[in-house]
Structure formats: C-alpha cells, structure tokens
Design a protein around this motif. Structure first.
Motif, PDB file in Angstrom:
ATOM      1  N   PHE A  88       0.864  -1.206  -0.090  1.00 33.24           N
ATOM      2  CA  PHE A  88       0.034  -0.008  -0.013  1.00 33.24           C
ATOM      3  C   PHE A  88       0.891   1.170  -0.112  1.00 33.24           C
ATOM      4  N   GLY A  89       2.029   1.176   0.896  1.00 36.17           N
ATOM      5  CA  GLY A  89       2.656   2.599   0.735  1.00 36.17           C
ATOM      6  C   GLY A  89       3.554   2.747  -0.418  1.00 36.17           C
ATOM      7  N   LEU A  90       3.931   1.706  -0.987  1.00 32.23           N
ATOM      8  CA  LEU A  90       4.706   1.656  -2.298  1.00 32.23           C
ATOM      9  C   LEU A  90       3.891   2.142  -3.388  1.00 32.23           C
ATOM     10  N   ALA A  91       2.491   1.624  -3.609  1.00 34.02           N
ATOM     11  CA  ALA A  91       1.652   1.881  -4.645  1.00 34.02           C
ATOM     12  C   ALA A  91       1.205   3.336  -4.203  1.00 34.02           C
ATOM     13  N   SER A  92       0.887   4.092  -2.866  1.00 34.50           N
ATOM     14  CA  SER A  92       0.597   5.212  -2.633  1.00 34.50           C
ATOM     15  C   SER A  92       1.658   6.449  -3.071  1.00 34.50           C
ATOM     16  N   THR A  93       3.016   5.847  -2.717  1.00 32.50           N
ATOM     17  CA  THR A  93       3.992   6.751  -3.187  1.00 32.50           C
ATOM     18  C   THR A  93       4.123   6.859  -4.599  1.00 32.50           C
ATOM     19  N   THR A  94       4.288   5.793  -5.130  1.00 32.13           N
ATOM     20  CA  THR A  94       4.275   5.958  -6.794  1.00 32.13           C
ATOM     21  C   THR A  94       3.050   6.596  -7.477  1.00 32.13           C
ATOM     22  N   LEU A  95       1.979   6.450  -7.144  1.00 33.39           N
ATOM     23  CA  LEU A  95       0.692   7.412  -7.239  1.00 33.39           C
ATOM     24  C   LEU A  95       0.936   8.751  -7.087  1.00 33.39           C
ATOM     25  N   PHE A  96       1.408   9.144  -5.960  1.00 41.62           N
ATOM     26  CA  PHE A  96       1.648  10.511  -5.719  1.00 41.62           C
ATOM     27  C   PHE A  96       2.874  11.076  -6.464  1.00 41.62           C
ATOM     28  N   LEU A  97       3.725  10.337  -6.534  1.00 41.86           N
ATOM     29  CA  LEU A  97       4.897  11.003  -7.451  1.00 41.86           C
ATOM     30  C   LEU A  97       4.530  11.165  -9.049  1.00 41.86           C
ATOM     31  N   LEU A  98       3.689  10.220  -9.468  1.00 37.95           N
ATOM     32  CA  LEU A  98       3.324  10.157 -10.828  1.00 37.95           C
ATOM     33  C   LEU A  98       2.282  11.518 -10.868  1.00 37.95           C
TER      34      LEU A  98
END
Length: 113
Positions: free
Chosen positions: A15-25
């Motif tokens: 969840f943290g990895l997906a959230s960080t990726t979506l935030f950066l994109l």
C-alpha cells in the motif's frame, strides 16, 4: 544461471509503495506536465535489457524524418534533441534564464507564404 529477486512486502508495504508511486506520478503530471515520467521511460528504453539496443537507432531515424520534411518545406529547425533528458534540460534552462526578466518569449516558427 538466472538471478531472481524476491521482495517480502506486507500489505501495508505494498500500500505504501503504491501510494508513493501514485503521488509521485501525480506530482510529475501537475508540476512538470509528465516530463519526469517521459525521461524515465525514455532512459529505460535506451538500455539494452529493456529497449533491446535498437531504440536509439529508431529515434535517430524518426527524427531524421522530421528534419527531412522540415527541410523540404523550407523550415529549418534552430535546435533539436534526441533524448528526453536533453529536452528537459533545455526546457528547464530556458525557464531559469527567463525567470524574473522582462525578456519576450522566444519566437515561434512561422510559415512563410
């Protein structure tokens, strides 16, 4: 012998990895109009593992086609780039050079009649 990598992530880690990726994109899309994503994809495609080694050649042939069409129509480019990273560097450099000045915007290519 093939090397494999295994990552042991918990549900919260995923969840943290997906959230960080979506935030950066999203931040890239808003702040840089997707330029960082394009640089990342272009750079990855130029590696032999992902792009197969012929991506740079395809880009050269593609851009040569643009130049040929421009030349035959009488519109010569003033500058060009062959990588997304170079294009981003030039764009950021232009923005920094014009920041806080009263310089007019760069002239656009106009079709002569």
């Amino acid at each position: 012998a093939a090397t494999t990598f295994t990552f042991h992530l918990s549900a919260w880690g995923i969840f943290g990895l997906a959230s960080t990726t979506l935030f950066l994109l999203t931040a890239d899309a808003v702040a840089l109009n997707g330029a960082a994503s394009f640089v990342l994809i272009d750079t990855a495609a130029r590696t032999p593992v992902i792009g197969g080694g012929n991506y740079a050649d395809r880009v050269l042939v593609h851009e040569a086609g643009h130049f040929l069409v421009a030349y035959t129509t009488g519109l010569l480019p003033k500058r060009y780039t062959l990588t997304a990273l170079d294009a981003l560097r030039k764009a950021v450099g232009q923005r920094l050079a014009a920041f806080g000045t009263n310089a007019p915007p760069p002239p656009t290519a106009a079709l002569s009649q």
